[in-house]
Design a protein around this motif. Sequence first.
Motif: not given
Length: 424
Positions: A222-230, A345-349
């Motif tokens: 869980l790092g900034p580059q992993d985009n888990v917030e996405g 890679g948007t959340p909607v997609e």
Amino acid sequence: MRSGRRHITILIANLPAERDRRVIRECLTLEQNGYEVTVIAPRGDKSLKFLPGSRSTRLRPYPVFVYGSGVLSYAAEFLWSFLCITARLVGEVLSGRAHAVQVCNPPDVYWPLALFMRAIGRPWVFDHHDLCPEIYATRSGGKPNRWAFRMLELCEWLTLRTASAVVVTNESFRDNALRKGVPADRMTVVRNGPALAEIASEQQRDDGRPAGVHRVVYLGVLGPQDNVEGAVLAAQELTRRRGRTGWRLTIAGDGESMPALRKLVSERGLGDVVEFAGWLDVGAVHDLLRTATVAIQPDLPTRMNDLSTMAKTVEYLGRGVPVVAADLTETRRTAGEAAVYVPTGTPVEFAIAIEELLADPARRARMREAGLARFADTLAWEHQAGRYVSVWHRVLPLSRRGVGTPPTSRAPAPMRAGDAAGRK
């Protein structure tokens, strides 16, 4: 050494040895092929004297007092690690061990030790885990300091060019090394991934998922580059599309983004559909993925991610879990027909792709079979172990007084509880 066996020292700077599953498999493979191994790495579990799953691979941990979060703290962390690793490596050399060394990045700062070891006639193998300049660019929001980026590129070039041999995780890393002037005959592709034996050996348990509940899984760092917030924002979008019942997102792993992710889940009111499982050992990873309906690889289409193989994706395929991911070069090479690829890679997609898979069990079944076949035929560690140990047979042939050269096609014995999930 008195045993007549060749001894390899492996250096890790970015995480404890028991958390690097690639290095665990490499060490067990070396053991089975007649080598002795010592791992120098940051201290993790203080009770461990030997690598998990091994009775002979020694651990020589060093303490870490500073963990990087900015330029200065990263510099302090790497300088401390460099000094500790240097001291322990010199001790291994003076004790009659360290007939050869393998260094695993990040960071790419150990080339002065490569020059020293090669000057005294000892091979130095670089196991290229990550593209450090690209990591920096990603973590800088795509706007890195020009001079810092050039310095990282220089360190990468020096790391690649001073090695006796280079082990890379995929073809994109191989192409990168070729562009940096590394001869093709000094490079070997050894992919990440569990062994068939590891997965087959896990005791089959009842599916712990509640009846009728789909589980969407993220597994990894869980790092900034992993985009888990996405992935979290995709879960929010799913609540709008499917409601809040009949599915759940499980995030398994740990890292510097954990506090921000927990805050995001709280702020968006997603506590009933998003759960955090923490860092899991191998058995728990297997249990989690056996209950998964779909897995998400939320990494965005940056240059680093486009060229990198995600270890989590191979873990997904090994258990037959369909994957939703951004359309990345090495992800396509890894997953093939076992993944659904979204453009940006948007959340909607991500949410749309996940929703379509949850509603289509026949498609999931086809993807499951494609993933299992891809893993069994190409990706499993059994297919990588022979290539990996062949590097060592070339640069450090086994002593004639030693045990000889056993077959190289065997995978390491299954890892036991306490081994952790890794990333790239």
